[in-house]
Design a protein around this motif. Structure first.
Motif, PDB file in Angstrom:
ATOM      1  N   ASP A 298      -0.461   0.576  -1.529  1.00 34.43           N
ATOM      2  CA  ASP A 298       0.432  -0.455  -2.080  1.00 34.43           C
ATOM      3  C   ASP A 298       1.088   0.015  -3.379  1.00 34.43           C
ATOM      4  OD1 ASP A 298      -1.310  -0.866  -4.167  1.00 34.43           O
ATOM      5  OD2 ASP A 298      -2.057  -2.808  -3.458  1.00 34.43           O
TER       6      ASP A 298
ATOM      7  N   TRP B  99      -3.718   2.933   6.923  1.00 28.06           N
ATOM      8  CA  TRP B  99      -3.877   2.657   5.500  1.00 28.06           C
ATOM      9  C   TRP B  99      -2.522   2.386   4.888  1.00 28.06           C
ATOM     10  CZ3 TRP B  99      -8.630   1.778   3.996  1.00 28.06           C
ATOM     11  CH2 TRP B  99      -9.682   2.381   4.710  1.00 28.06           C
TER      12      TRP B  99
ATOM     13  N   TYR C 181      -7.610   3.955  11.860  1.00 28.65           N
ATOM     14  CA  TYR C 181      -7.155   3.098  10.769  1.00 28.65           C
ATOM     15  C   TYR C 181      -5.702   3.322  10.410  1.00 28.65           C
ATOM     16  CZ  TYR C 181     -12.166   2.637  10.111  1.00 28.65           C
ATOM     17  OH  TYR C 181     -13.483   2.412  10.299  1.00 28.65           O
TER      18      TYR C 181
ATOM     19  N   THR D  32      -3.067   1.410  -4.561  1.00 28.69           N
ATOM     20  CA  THR D  32      -4.365   1.079  -3.986  1.00 28.69           C
ATOM     21  C   THR D  32      -4.284   1.228  -2.467  1.00 28.69           C
ATOM     22  OG1 THR D  32      -4.557  -0.571  -5.714  1.00 28.69           O
ATOM     23  CG2 THR D  32      -6.161  -0.715  -3.922  1.00 28.69           C
ATOM     24  N   ASN D  33      -5.305   1.861  -1.908  1.00 31.65           N
ATOM     25  CA  ASN D  33      -5.401   2.026  -0.457  1.00 31.65           C
ATOM     26  C   ASN D  33      -5.957   0.763   0.175  1.00 31.65           C
ATOM     27  OD1 ASN D  33      -4.589   4.306   0.800  1.00 31.65           O
ATOM     28  ND2 ASN D  33      -6.467   5.463   0.361  1.00 31.65           N
ATOM     29  N   LYS D  34      -5.186   0.169   1.082  1.00 32.78           N
ATOM     30  CA  LYS D  34      -5.687  -1.034   1.764  1.00 32.78           C
ATOM     31  C   LYS D  34      -5.596  -0.807   3.254  1.00 32.78           C
ATOM     32  CE  LYS D  34      -3.685  -4.517  -1.298  1.00 32.78           C
ATOM     33  NZ  LYS D  34      -2.479  -5.351  -1.267  1.00 32.78           N
ATOM     34  N   LEU D  35      -6.505  -1.421   3.987  1.00 32.83           N
ATOM     35  CA  LEU D  35      -6.435  -1.346   5.438  1.00 32.83           C
ATOM     36  C   LEU D  35      -5.292  -2.240   5.909  1.00 32.83           C
ATOM     37  CD1 LEU D  35      -8.142   0.164   7.483  1.00 32.83           C
ATOM     38  CD2 LEU D  35      -9.491  -1.916   7.773  1.00 32.83           C
TER      39      LEU D  35
ATOM     40  N   GLU E 127       3.745   1.731   0.830  1.00 34.88           N
ATOM     41  CA  GLU E 127       4.544   0.507   0.770  1.00 34.88           C
ATOM     42  C   GLU E 127       5.873   0.739   0.042  1.00 34.88           C
ATOM     43  OE1 GLU E 127       2.491  -2.892  -0.797  1.00 34.88           O
ATOM     44  OE2 GLU E 127       3.935  -4.238   0.159  1.00 34.88           O
TER      45      GLU E 127
ATOM     46  N   GLU F 171      -4.075  -4.235   8.624  1.00 35.39           N
ATOM     47  CA  GLU F 171      -4.635  -4.773   9.863  1.00 35.39           C
ATOM     48  C   GLU F 171      -3.594  -4.955  10.936  1.00 35.39           C
ATOM     49  OE1 GLU F 171      -7.488  -8.118   9.491  1.00 35.39           O
ATOM     50  OE2 GLU F 171      -7.247  -7.628   7.353  1.00 35.39           O
TER      51      GLU F 171
END
Ligand SMILES: Nc1ncnc2c1ncn2[C@@H]1O[C@H](COP(=O)(O)OP(=O)(O)OP(=O)(O)O)[C@@H](O)[C@H]1O
Ligand SMILES: Cc1ncc(C[n+]2csc(CCOP(=O)(O)O)c2C)c(N)n1
Ligand SMILES: [Mg+2]
Ligand SMILES: [Mg+2]
Ligand SMILES: [Mg+2]
Length: 323
Positions: A306, A303, A301, A310-313, A233, A315
């Motif tokens: 952020d 990823w 996926y 932190t690893n976030k999916l 990000e 979407e």
């Protein structure tokens, strides 16, 4: 003015593309092409869905509609050549308005040596515009969404979130920094024609243009290439003074805003320097934003790492019709 005088008015007096045989004036247009692959796309623009008269002049509507279409050709690595315009005209649109709309398309078309070679004109209740574009690319040099491989660098051109920010400014009048810049990014988006077609000498590049938002487009690459993408990000490029916009919107617009018409792509890491050279030559800002990795369980996926690491999916959501 009737349909036929209208067509006479918008018709180009001369054509720029050498392959044209018959443009406007018969039942269909004709061009001859032997050595290259032909690439074609169509996109439709409807009043109050894609634009409103309060935020866009007829010129802007024409300009942006053609830009969005050319952007799809660039996302395939193709050079634009022709366009056809099918238009539904409500009685509230006067001759001057239509003139402005066609001027918006003609100005951008001329900048890329494109010719308007056909279309259709009907009356109706609200303005709708459907543009078909045709472009050429050297045989087997088309850039698809399904060619990303583990180890590739993920990159974007330009900056993200500007179009949504411009729309915000145009619909929430107030005091903003770089107001003209952001409004222009919404109304007259930059397209990456020269950059995309000059990538031709690279052995493999994956490209997708950002119409619905990078979250959507990154997922399209991951799904079609059967890989995972990781995007940081904090690496996503923004324009100057982007931090003036509501904090809750900044990252939302970058990821899901759409209509930036920048390119999202992947390239083998050994070709990154060459891609940067092409970007410099074509005056295209390019930023490395992540990498491609192997997808181990068929999930495809994307990823997002952020700002808190932190690893976030990420979407696949963004602007979708028929919700
Ligand atoms: N109504 C339709 N009939 C036939 N094919 C369609 C239709 N709508 C979309 N497609 C095809 O589906 C694929 C994806 O289209 P889509 O419109 O999502 O891509 P895009 O034009 O890059 O995105 P956007 O429209 O958001 O700019 C393309 O191959 C397109 O030609
Ligand atoms: C008046 C007005 N309301 C909303 C928006 C936002 N918007 C409309 S379509 C779209 C995605 C691309 O569409 P498509 O998938 O059809 O190419 C977005 C982000 C706008 N530009 N103007
Ligand atoms: Mg489309
Ligand atoms: Mg597209
Ligand atoms: Mg779309």
């Amino acid at each position: 003015m009737d349909e036929f005088s209208f067509i006479d008015l918008i018709k180009q007096k001369t054509y720029r593309q050498p392959s044209i045989i018959r443009g406007i004036g018969d039942d269909a247009a004709v061009f001859r092409q032997s050595s290259q692959d032909i690439v074609t796309a169509v996109d439709t623009f409807v009043e109050d869905v894609h634009f409103s008269r309060s935020t866009m002049s007829p010129f802007h509507i024409g300009y942006r509609s053609l830009a969005a279409n050319i952007s799809d050709l660039s996302a395939m690595g193709a050079k634009p050549a022709f366009y056809l315009v099918s238009i539904v005209i409500p009685s509230s649109w006067k001759e001057d308005d239509l003139d402005g709309l066609y001027k918006g398309m003609a100005d951008l078309g001329a900048a890329y040596q494109m010719d308007l070679i056909g279309g259709d004109t009907v009356s109706g209740n609200e303005l709708a515009l459907s543009i078909t574009v045709i472009g050429f690319v050297n045989s087997d040099k088309v850039r698809y969404r399904h060619t990303a491989k583990p180890g590739d660098v993920v990159f974007v051109t330009g900056t993200l979130g500007d179009s949504a920010a411009g729309f915000h400014i145009l619909t929430n009048p107030g005091e903003y920094l770089d107001q003209a810049y952001y409004s222009r990014r919404h109304r007259m988006p930059t397209i990456r024609v020269d950059f995309a077609s000059e990538l031709e000498n690279l052995s493999r590049v994956t490209l997708n243009d950002i119409s619905d938002g990078i979250a959507n487009e990154a997922n399209e690459i991951a799904e079609d290439s059967h890989v995972n993408l990781t995007v940081y990000e904090e690496k996503l490029p923004v324009s100057q003074n982007y931090n003036q916009f509501p904090e809750s919107q900044q990252s939302k617009w970058q990821l899901y805003g759409g209509e930036d018409f920048e390119l999202l792509g992947t390239v083998p890491s050994q070709d990154w320097d060459e891609l940067k050279d092409i970007a410099d030559r074509t005056q295209t800002p390019v930023t490395e934003v992540g990498y491609v990795s192997k997808n181990t369980d068929n999930g495809h996926y994307v990823w997002l790492v952020d700002r808190q690491q932190t690893n976030k999916l990420l979407e696949k959501k963004g602007y979708t019709h028929l919700k």
